[in-house]
Design a protein around this motif. Structure first.
Motif, PDB file in Angstrom:
ATOM      1  N   GLN A 143      15.446  25.326  -7.736  1.00  0.00           N
ATOM      2  CA  GLN A 143      17.121  25.593  -7.574  1.00  0.00           C
ATOM      3  C   GLN A 143      17.167  23.755  -7.934  1.00  0.00           C
TER       4      GLN A 143
ATOM      5  N   VAL B 274      19.064  20.596  -5.803  1.00  0.00           N
ATOM      6  CA  VAL B 274      18.816  19.731  -4.485  1.00  0.00           C
ATOM      7  C   VAL B 274      19.584  18.810  -4.505  1.00  0.00           C
TER       8      VAL B 274
ATOM      9  N   GLN C  45      20.350  24.729   2.703  1.00  0.00           N
ATOM     10  CA  GLN C  45      20.763  25.138   1.935  1.00  0.00           C
ATOM     11  C   GLN C  45      21.215  24.257   0.913  1.00  0.00           C
ATOM     12  N   ASN C  46      20.211  24.111   0.041  1.00  0.00           N
ATOM     13  CA  ASN C  46      20.076  23.333  -0.571  1.00  0.00           C
ATOM     14  C   ASN C  46      20.684  21.762  -0.904  1.00  0.00           C
ATOM     15  N   HIS C  47      20.756  21.495   0.384  1.00  0.00           N
ATOM     16  CA  HIS C  47      21.481  20.228   0.588  1.00  0.00           C
ATOM     17  C   HIS C  47      20.630  19.507   1.422  1.00  0.00           C
TER      18      HIS C  47
ATOM     19  N   TYR D 150      14.481  18.563  -7.045  1.00  0.00           N
ATOM     20  CA  TYR D 150      14.209  20.203  -6.891  1.00  0.00           C
ATOM     21  C   TYR D 150      13.421  20.289  -6.199  1.00  0.00           C
TER      22      TYR D 150
END
Length: 527
Positions: A4, A6, A52-54, A346
């Motif tokens: 994922q 980031v 949440q990928n932040h 990522y």
């Protein structure tokens, strides 16, 4: 398994190749920014807050009695417990590069002294080794072994600068392989002992190290002397009886050729090996599983992640383990069209979110065998330089704003130093001592020996004296070295007085005795 992207909300330029991540009970902390720390975060350690990928970077806080921890890139780092039953763990940091490209030979111990919902306070202790002191290096590994109720650090590999006696103008900054010696480090007595093992013939750096109980496995690595990545696999066993330690090495089959790989633990007996290089600037896209059982290790390939085109086509990549079977990866932003960021990042997760609670608790509690891959950043990417302007921290946080404008002139000096035994400059404050100093403590350079920086405040220098010494090329010697400098000075050479000849004296005297009228008479007479 999932890959994922980031997004980084602030100060993305702080994350450069060579950084490390530390996992304290599930909280991740970033260490090793490229430049010297700034006023708002003098320690250079940041909370790595990913939701949440932040990703958001928040400056960490150190206790007042902490030593200064410089931002070291490519250090050796591992978690450490006083014993296997201990719940709390610390992190050991050795070596690495400073922003001045100097190599550190110090050992630092990081621990948490206070923790609440909003803030974590660290304590850092600097240790001065005695005995067989390992030279300053980077790209090496340090692990902790446990035997007979005792623990010991094991340091191996790395690169260092060529000895000054062998340097020329062309090879002044050339790095070489460190000797393939194994160092045992006693953290209680802060003593190091070197061991020469016949099985270890070549120096290696950026290898993978896995520690479990009394055994360490050394896998892959890069040799500068031969410019190869040998598919070697070594097992180093350390026995700690009441007397002298016993260290042995065995060459095992089944190794892989890789350097700069990242290691992350997925469960009690398994690790994943991600990234790295198999040839110069050729990434290794295959991942491996390393399984440990009954003092044996088995390495096998696993299904590769679904790499994005950007990751596939990038020339370099770098990263570190976040624990819990999660790896943080970075690639250059130049691979994206109209890129405005130096890097893109990522998260690669090998442990699914639906793991049972026992596995989560174990993963969050770092043992001595977890995350030794933190000490193996990607060495090939250190040759690539990227720069960009950083954004400030979000204003809604309780932390000070990070000022990236201080970057320009702080790479050539070390303001946060202990310049003398009585140095009282607080590492957690940045208060100017003189009106001539706007954003840093006043410093002066001592010319004794190879020279070193000292705080004007600690040397009790008046402001006029400081300005006078700073204006020209005047030499200054600090309080500790002024007596030595005076003793080393030789008296100035005094030229002997020359006695004038009697003839010249007679001429001078005769000229003084003649009146102007007599001089005019004599001139007409001879004409």
């Amino acid at each position: 398994m999932s890959l994922q992207m980031v997004t980084v909300s602030n100060n993305i330029a702080l994350i450069q190749p060579g950084f490390s991540l530390m996992n304290f009970d599930g909280q991740i902390f970033f260490f090793g920014q490229k430049g010297w720390p700034k006023r708002s975060c003098p320690t250079g350690v940041f909370h790595f807050d990913v939701k949440q990928n932040h990703l958001k970077l928040k400056p960490a806080v150190f206790s007042k009695d902490s030593c200064y921890l410089p931002p070291l890139r490519y250090p050796a780092i591992c978690s450490y417990k006083s014993n296997l039953e201990s719940e709390k763990h610390q992190y050991i940091i050795h070596g690495g590069k400073t922003p001045n490209n100097e190599l550190s030979d110090k050992i630092y111990i990081m621990s948490i002294v206070c923790k609440n919902n909003k803030k974590v306070t660290f304590h850092c202790t600097e240790k001065d080794l005695v005995g067989d002191i390992p030279e300053g290096r980077y790209g090496h590994s340090i692990d902790v072994v446990y035997s007979r109720g005792k623990s010991m650090g094991v340091l191996f590999g790395g690169r260092s600068y060529m000895p000054s006696t062998q340097r020329t103008t062309e090879t002044w900054n050339r790095v070489i392989d460190c000797l393939p010696h194994v160092f045992l480090v006693d953290f209680e007595f802060v003593c190091a002992t070197s061991y020469i093992l016949p099985e270890l013939q070549d120096g290696l750096s950026f290898h993978v190290s896995i520690a479990r109980n009394d055994t360490i496995y050394i896998l892959g690595g890069h040799s500068l002397a031969s410019n190869i990545r040998p598919a070697n696999l070594y097992r180093i066993r350390v026995d700690l009886p009441l007397g002298s330690p016993a260290v042995s090495c065995t060459i095992l089959p089944g190794g892989i050729s890789v350097s700069s790989a990242i290691l992350s633990q997925t469960n009690n007996d398994e690790f994943v090996i991600v990234g790295g290089y198999q040839l110069e600037n050729q990434k290794r896209m295959v991942c491996n599983i390393a399984s440990l059982e009954d003092n044996k290790i088995e390495i096998r390939e696993m299904e590769a992640p679904n790499w994005t085109p950007d990751v596939k086509h990038s020339k370099i990549w770098f990263g570190s383990s976040m624990g819990n079977g999660t790896v943080f990866l970075g690639i250059p932003g130049e691979n994206k069209q109209a890129s405005s960021e130096p890097f893109y990042f990522y998260m690669l997760k090998f442990s699914e979110d639906d793991m049972n609670e026992d596995q989560k608790v174990f993963a969050n509690r770092q043992t001595s065998t977890e995350d030794p891959g933190d000490s193996t950043p990607l060495e090939d990417s250190e040759e690539f330089l990227f720069s960009t302007e950083a954004n400030s921290f979000d204003g809604d946080d309780e932390f000070d704003t990070y000022n990236e404008d201080d970057e320009e002139d702080e790479s050539g000096t070390g303001y946060w130093i202990t310049c003398c035994p009585t140095c009282d400059v607080d590492i957690n404050t940045w208060v100017p001592f003189y009106s001539t100093e706007l954003n840093k403590p006043a410093m002066i350079y001592c010319s004794h020996g190879d020279g070193h920086w000292v705080h004007a405040q600690c040397m009790d220098l008046a402001e006029r004296t400081l300005i006078h010494l700073s204006e020209g090329s005047n030499k200054y010697y600090c309080n500790e070295h002024v007596e030595m400098a005076i003793a080393l000075q030789t008296p100035k050479r005094i030229l002997p007085l020359q006695k004038p000849s009697m003839k010249s004296l007679h001429k001078k005297d005769s000229k003084k005795l003649l009146s102007p009228a007599k001089k005019s008479f004599l001139r007409r007479l001879f004409d």
